[in-house]
Design an enzyme around this catalytic site. Structure first.
Site, PDB file in Angstrom:
ATOM      1  N   ASP A   1       0.871  -1.108  -0.013  1.00  0.00           N
ATOM      2  CA  ASP A   1      -0.020   0.022  -0.073  1.00  0.00           C
ATOM      3  C   ASP A   1       0.725   1.500  -0.033  1.00  0.00           C
ATOM      4  O   ASP A   1       1.843   1.562   0.815  1.00  0.00           O
ATOM      5  CB  ASP A   1      -0.888   0.094   1.176  1.00  0.00           C
ATOM      6  CG  ASP A   1      -1.617   1.183   1.357  1.00  0.00           C
ATOM      7  OD1 ASP A   1      -2.606   1.352   0.192  1.00  0.00           O
ATOM      8  OD2 ASP A   1      -1.600   2.030   2.248  1.00  0.00           O
TER       9      ASP A   1
ATOM     10  N   GLU B   1       1.669  -0.172  -4.937  1.00  0.00           N
ATOM     11  CA  GLU B   1       0.999   1.105  -5.188  1.00  0.00           C
ATOM     12  C   GLU B   1       1.472   2.295  -4.886  1.00  0.00           C
ATOM     13  O   GLU B   1       2.314   2.471  -3.968  1.00  0.00           O
ATOM     14  CB  GLU B   1      -0.421   1.189  -4.164  1.00  0.00           C
ATOM     15  CG  GLU B   1      -1.154   2.381  -4.564  1.00  0.00           C
ATOM     16  CD  GLU B   1      -2.269   2.786  -3.488  1.00  0.00           C
ATOM     17  OE1 GLU B   1      -3.029   3.528  -3.539  1.00  0.00           O
ATOM     18  OE2 GLU B   1      -1.823   2.529  -2.192  1.00  0.00           O
TER      19      GLU B   1
END
Length: 581
Positions: A244, A281
């Site tokens: 993330d 990401e």
């Protein structure tokens, strides 16, 4: 059984295990570490007390039966008898399916989700990407505010349920990817700062103090995060990790944390003799993330491509607010640029950021599968004010166009759960904070955020209202009725083509040739002998593609084979895939 904990600031550490207190000793070989032995077995409850303070859960807890604030529990990973022999599934040629355990089924458990994996195997995806599973307060939440980075959220079923899920996925030939959060820790139930300098004020992030990757004590913090990542891959036989928001990992050390992590994961892959991969990401548009370490990169295996999403979303919807403004001037040109160059912002000026952004990607060195392409994700749906999917505003024909572009583009495709049948349920932002002050702060913050964009307060769902979670659960009766069934059949057909046509998984990004017409709203591209044409306008389009010898592989609406003149007539709001011969 031996217990150990890193607590460099403590003068005294005790272990409480099954109600019995044991004094721990300093480890003479490792600074800041304490250790001791106690009788324990699978399920034994334990915790650590620092300087006669309250008993706290283990930072490396493998299980939190009573939630983030309760005692930890011993987990004996050897007790589980794995059923499936599994050679692994690599990333090249993959199709990922992002899934939130708590809303994939109304039961909201890993076992219930495992019962629906047959649908995904039949659909034709290759990997299930689970949103974060670490413990968080309450029952329902997205999972990005988790704590105890080695444990599984108990309402989902805990460690054994995750193993059953992975086993079932592997039996069906599906790989499993897990979303992990290293850039911040949840605000509730987070006891890490009591044990050591897991956070640092040297840097700040949107969540406050940064995770300590480069200040004093950061060696152990990095080892903590890497150990957690390896545990998921080793103990649960996970096939890959989605990292993330890696742009929020602030690290000034000579060897970046991500490089150290990718080195460790590659070493584990060699040890267990199956492919393992990391997908980042990142909004940096920096090709060094997915460049091999030997070539000066960080060695991650792939990253999300938001530029492709933004160009596609703007093309489909006409939205121009926020970061979509950069793509709205000529959305089809932006889409064409991403299809051939990977990114839209490769050093160009970004009006949204007020500066130049990104760096060119060398198409001769970076394989296309290292970028993930998608029309919808949990972020791009759930972070809208009302969590509305594309299906809430687009016709089935335009949804079919979106699927055509995602599943035939050069990138590794990723779908968001329910997308494949044009789910009519929204996917909204929901929380279940047990701290009333935190719950109210989240509620007010959400409404304030969207009020700035013109939304009325009463139109923004209350994250703490159980009805917000309930609305977000998939309706599994939809795939059996129209128009959902037709959309689902189209996704299955396109995914079958990816398996059958080698050109659709060719990693050569430079091989893609694109033509488009901004005014008439069509785009076409060629990958080897495969030609894809998408007409987004309501009226038919006549395209001179120069492919007189071609057969139709798939078409949303009936399409005639191009004649001797190579002209293709595509109905309005439709996509077609052809093969030249």
């Amino acid at each position: 059984m031996q217990f150990e904990v890193w607590a460099p600031q403590a003068d005294r550490v005790t272990l409480q295990c099954d109600g019995v207190t044991h004094a721990l000793e300093r480890d003479p070989e490792r600074t800041g570490w304490w250790w001791g032995e106690a009788d324990a077995r699978d399920g034994s409850r334990y915790g650590f007390a620092l300087d006669d303070g309250p008993v706290l859960p283990d930072p490396r807890s493998r299980r939190q039966p009573d939630g983030p604030d309760g005692l930890s529990a011993v987990v004996d990973h050897q007790r589980y008898a794995w059923r499936a022999g599994w050679p692994g599934r690599p990333l090249p040629g993959a199709v990922l399916y992002e899934l939130h355990v708590g809303t994939y089924t109304r039961e909201g458990t890993l076992d219930a989700a495992a019962g629906r994996l047959g649908h995904l195997a039949e659909l034709g995806v290759t990997h299930v990407q689970l949103m974060p599973l670490c413990p968080f307060p309450g029952t329902h939440g997205w999972g990005y505010e988790g704590v105890s980075l080695w444990a599984v959220h108990e309402p989902y079923g805990g460690p054994e349920a995750l193993k059953r899920f992975v086993d079932r996925a592997h039996e069906l030939g599906l790989g499993v990817v897990l979303d992990v959060v290293h850039n911040h820790f949840g605000p509730s139930g987070n006891y890490l700062p009591a044990f050591g300098p897991y956070l640092t004020d040297t840097h700040h992030t949107p969540w406050g103090s940064a995770v300590n990757l480069d200040a004093p004590g950061s060696d152990e913090v990095r080892a903590y995060l890497i150990g957690s990542a390896l545990a998921w891959l080793r103990d649960y036989r996970i096939d890959g990790l989605r990292l993330d928001a890696v742009h929020a990992l602030v690290d000034t050390r000579a060897q970046h944390f991500l490089e150290e992590l990718s080195t460790a994961v590659d070493a584990l892959a060699a040890e267990v003799d199956r492919p393992l991969f990391l997908v980042a990401e990142s909004d940096l548009n920096d090709p060094r993330l997915v460049t091999a370490r030997g070539e000066g990169g960080l060695g991650l295996h792939a990253q999300w491509n938001d530029d492709f999403h933004h160009a596609l979303h703007t093309t489909l919807t006409g939205e121009a607010q926020g970061y979509y403004a950069d793509f709205a001037r000529a959305p089809l040109a932006g889409l064409a640029k991403t299809l051939t160059g990977g990114w839209f912002h490769d050093g160009t000026y970004s009006s949204f950021r007020g500066r130049h952004h990104g760096r060119p990607l060398d198409r001769t060195r970076v394989a296309a599968h290292r970028l993930l392409g998608y029309a919808q994700t949990h972020d791009q749906v759930g972070n809208r004010a009302q969590g509305d999917r594309l299906s809430a505003q687009l016709s089935p024909g335009l949804l079919a166009c979106a699927a055509t572009l995602v599943l035939t583009a050069p990138f590794t495709p990723m779908l968001f759960m329910g997308e494949e049948w044009a789910a009519g349920t929204p996917w909204q932002f929901f929380t279940d904070h047990t701290d009333p002050e935190l719950a109210d702060a989240v509620r007010r913050g959400r409404r304030r955020e969207f009020a700035a964009h013109g939304w009325k307060e009463e139109d923004v769902p209350d994250p703490q209202d159980p009805a917000t979670w309930d609305r977000s659960c998939l309706d599994w009766s939809e795939p059996g009725r129209e128009p959902h069934a037709r959309v689902l059949a189209w996704y299955r057909q396109l995914l079958a083509l990816r398996r059958e046509q080698p050109d659709l998984t060719d990693p050569d990004l430079a091989d893609t040739k694109v033509a488009h017409d901004e005014e008439r709203r069509w785009i076409a591209f060629r990958r080897g002998d495969v030609v894809v044409a998408v007409n987004l306008a309501p009226e038919p389009a006549v395209l001179s593609l120069g492919v007189p010898h071609a057969r139709v592989l798939a078409a949303w609406e009936p399409v005639e084979t191009p004649g001797a003149d190579g002209v293709l007539r595509v109905p309005g709001e439709s996509g077609v895939v052809l093969a030249q011969y």
